[in-house]
Write a protein that holds these residues in place. Structure first.
Motif, short mmCIF file in Angstrom:
data_model
loop_
_atom_site.label_atom_id
_atom_site.label_comp_id
_atom_site.label_asym_id
_atom_site.label_seq_id
_atom_site.Cartn_x
_atom_site.Cartn_y
_atom_site.Cartn_z
N VAL A 122 -49.93 12.87 17.73
CA VAL A 122 -50.14 12.33 16.47
C VAL A 122 -49.02 11.88 15.87
CG1 VAL A 122 -52.74 13.35 16.36
CG2 VAL A 122 -50.75 14.38 15.13
N THR A 123 -49.32 10.54 14.99
CA THR A 123 -48.30 10.20 14.04
C THR A 123 -48.85 10.15 12.77
OG1 THR A 123 -46.59 8.63 13.98
CG2 THR A 123 -48.51 7.74 14.72
N GLY A 124 -48.22 10.18 11.60
CA GLY A 124 -48.84 9.93 10.31
C GLY A 124 -47.87 10.99 9.37
N PRO A 125 -48.38 10.89 7.85
CA PRO A 125 -47.58 11.65 7.03
C PRO A 125 -47.51 13.17 7.43
CG PRO A 125 -49.65 10.72 6.17
CD PRO A 125 -49.49 10.30 7.59
N ASP A 126 -46.32 13.76 7.01
CA ASP A 126 -46.04 15.19 6.91
C ASP A 126 -47.18 16.08 6.36
OD1 ASP A 126 -43.82 14.26 8.50
OD2 ASP A 126 -42.44 15.26 6.88
N CYS A 127 -47.87 16.96 7.22
CA CYS A 127 -48.63 17.43 6.69
C CYS A 127 -48.75 19.04 7.26
CB CYS A 127 -50.30 17.04 7.22
SG CYS A 127 -50.59 15.33 6.76
N PRO A 128 -49.12 19.82 6.33
CA PRO A 128 -49.29 21.42 7.01
C PRO A 128 -50.47 21.73 8.00
CG PRO A 128 -49.77 21.30 4.78
CD PRO A 128 -49.79 19.93 5.12
N ALA A 129 -50.24 22.69 8.60
CA ALA A 129 -51.44 23.00 9.65
C ALA A 129 -52.43 23.13 8.75
CB ALA A 129 -51.09 24.38 10.45
N GLY A 130 -53.74 22.97 9.37
CA GLY A 130 -55.08 23.34 8.63
C GLY A 130 -55.68 22.20 7.57
N THR A 131 -54.81 21.15 7.63
CA THR A 131 -55.07 19.73 6.73
C THR A 131 -56.29 19.29 7.63
OG1 THR A 131 -52.80 19.78 5.95
CG2 THR A 131 -54.07 17.84 5.82
N ARG A 132 -57.12 18.69 6.85
CA ARG A 132 -57.86 17.84 7.66
C ARG A 132 -57.17 16.46 7.76
NH1 ARG A 132 -63.39 18.99 7.54
NH2 ARG A 132 -64.02 17.12 6.67
N VAL A 133 -57.43 15.76 8.74
CA VAL A 133 -56.96 14.32 9.17
C VAL A 133 -58.00 13.39 9.53
CG1 VAL A 133 -54.40 15.08 8.91
CG2 VAL A 133 -56.02 15.20 11.34
N ARG A 134 -57.92 12.26 9.30
CA ARG A 134 -58.89 11.47 9.58
C ARG A 134 -57.99 10.29 10.47
NH1 ARG A 134 -59.51 8.40 5.56
NH2 ARG A 134 -58.04 6.76 6.09
N VAL A 135 -58.59 10.19 11.87
CA VAL A 135 -57.96 9.23 12.84
C VAL A 135 -58.17 7.77 12.38
CG1 VAL A 135 -57.70 8.53 15.36
CG2 VAL A 135 -58.37 10.73 14.77
N ASP A 136 -57.04 7.10 11.86
CA ASP A 136 -57.15 5.64 11.64
C ASP A 136 -57.09 4.60 12.56
OD1 ASP A 136 -57.61 6.50 9.11
OD2 ASP A 136 -55.55 6.46 8.28
N GLY A 137 -56.54 5.01 13.69
CA GLY A 137 -56.14 4.03 14.88
C GLY A 137 -55.27 4.58 15.91
N LEU A 138 -54.98 3.58 16.84
CA LEU A 138 -54.29 4.25 17.98
C LEU A 138 -52.80 3.27 17.91
CD1 LEU A 138 -56.94 3.71 20.64
CD2 LEU A 138 -55.95 6.02 19.92
N ASP A 139 -51.81 4.12 18.31
CA ASP A 139 -50.77 3.30 18.75
C ASP A 139 -50.20 3.50 20.19
OD1 ASP A 139 -48.32 1.84 18.73
OD2 ASP A 139 -47.18 3.28 17.60
N GLY A 140 -51.02 2.89 21.16
CA GLY A 140 -50.69 3.19 22.66
C GLY A 140 -51.61 4.47 22.82
N PRO A 141 -50.96 5.73 23.31
CA PRO A 141 -51.70 6.68 23.42
C PRO A 141 -51.81 7.81 22.33
CG PRO A 141 -49.54 6.89 24.78
CD PRO A 141 -49.61 5.62 24.18
N VAL A 142 -50.88 7.60 21.18
CA VAL A 142 -50.82 8.21 20.10
C VAL A 142 -51.82 7.98 18.97
CG1 VAL A 142 -49.23 8.79 18.41
CG2 VAL A 142 -48.29 8.32 20.97
N LEU A 143 -52.48 8.97 18.60
CA LEU A 143 -53.42 8.84 17.35
C LEU A 143 -52.63 8.72 16.18
CD1 LEU A 143 -56.09 11.60 18.19
CD2 LEU A 143 -56.01 9.00 18.82
N VAL A 144 -53.06 7.74 15.21
CA VAL A 144 -52.38 7.46 13.99
C VAL A 144 -53.55 8.01 13.03
CG1 VAL A 144 -51.89 5.88 12.15
CG2 VAL A 144 -51.34 5.20 14.83
N VAL A 145 -52.92 9.01 12.22
CA VAL A 145 -53.92 9.96 11.56
C VAL A 145 -53.42 9.92 9.80
CG1 VAL A 145 -54.56 11.54 13.38
CG2 VAL A 145 -52.58 12.21 11.97
N ALA A 146 -54.22 10.19 9.01
CA ALA A 146 -53.72 10.25 7.60
C ALA A 146 -54.64 11.45 7.05
CB ALA A 146 -54.25 9.20 6.97
N PRO A 147 -54.03 11.88 6.10
CA PRO A 147 -55.11 13.01 5.45
C PRO A 147 -56.47 12.43 4.88
CG PRO A 147 -52.67 13.12 4.49
CD PRO A 147 -52.95 11.90 5.34
N ASP A 148 -57.44 13.28 5.20
CA ASP A 148 -58.83 12.85 5.03
C ASP A 148 -58.86 12.99 3.30
OD1 ASP A 148 -61.46 12.05 4.97
OD2 ASP A 148 -62.10 14.20 5.31
N PRO A 149 -59.12 11.72 2.84
CA PRO A 149 -59.29 11.75 1.38
C PRO A 149 -60.75 12.42 0.62
CG PRO A 149 -59.95 9.51 2.22
CD PRO A 149 -59.54 10.34 3.42
#
Length: 155
Positions: A122-149
Motif C-alpha cells: 500500500v501507499t499513502g500518508p504515514d499511519c500507525p498500525a490499527g488505523t482504519r484506511v479506505r482504498v482509494d485506487g490502484l497504482d499498478g499492483p499497489v493499493l492507494v489508501v487514505a485514513p478513513d474519514p
C-alpha cells in the motif's frame, strides 16, 4: 465430379455446407463460421421450397452471410458490453472503496495491508498500525489508501 455431386444433391448441398461450417465453428475460436453456416442452412431451406438458379443461390448466400455476420458482430459486441466483469483481471479494483485496518504502519508512504489471505503493498500518508484506511485506487499492483474519514477519533 464435384459439380455433378452438387447438382445431384440439389438444395441438400447447402445443408451439408452449412453443417460443415457449423462443425468448423466448433473447432475454430470466435463466432465467424457460425454466421456462414446459418446462411447456408437458410439458403438450403429456401431452395427446398422455391426453385432458384444456382447463381442466385450463391448471391443469396453471399448477401445473407454478410448481413448475418454484421448483425451477429453487433449482437456479440452488445452482449460483451453488458456481461462479464470488467475488473476480472484487476483484482485490486474490487477493493476500491472498502475499509480495512492496518496490521503494520505505513512509514514514508509505504506499507503492507493484509486482506483475507493476501498481503498487499500500500501507499499513502504515514499511519500507525490499527488505523482504519479506505482504498482509494490502484497504482499498478499497489493499493492507494487514505485514513478513513468515518473512523472514530483517536483510533
Amino acid at each position: 465430379m464435384v459439380e455433378r455431386i452438387i447438382l445431384e444433391l440439389g438444395p441438400w448441398t447447402w445443408w451439408i455446407v452449412g453443417l460443415l461450417l457449423l462443425g468448423l465453428e466448433v473447432m475454430a475460436p470466435g463466432t465467424f463460421f457460425l454466421w456462414f453456416g446459418v446462411s447456408a442452412l437458410v439458403v438450403g431451406t429456401l431452395a427446398l421450397f422455391v426453385d432458384i438458379a444456382w447463381q442466385a443461390e450463391i448471391v443469396l448466400f453471399g448477401v445473407l452471410s454478410l448481413a448475418s455476420l454484421l448483425v451477429g458482430r453487433m449482437l456479440m459486441r452488445q452482449r460483451a458490453d453488458s456481461e462479464g466483469d470488467p475488473s476480472l483481471n484487476r483484482r485490486g479494483s474490487r477493493l476500491v472503496g472498502r475499509v480495512f485496518v492496518l496490521d503494520e504502519p505505513i512509514a514514508q508512504g509505504d506499507g503492507r495491508l493484509r486482506i483475507d489471505d493476501t498481503i498487499w503493498r500500500v501507499t499513502g500518508p504515514d499511519c500507525p498500525a490499527g488505523t482504519r484506511v479506505r482504498v482509494d485506487g490502484l497504482d499498478g499492483p499497489v493499493l492507494v489508501v487514505a485514513p478513513d474519514p468515518k473512523a472514530p477519533a483517536g483510533g
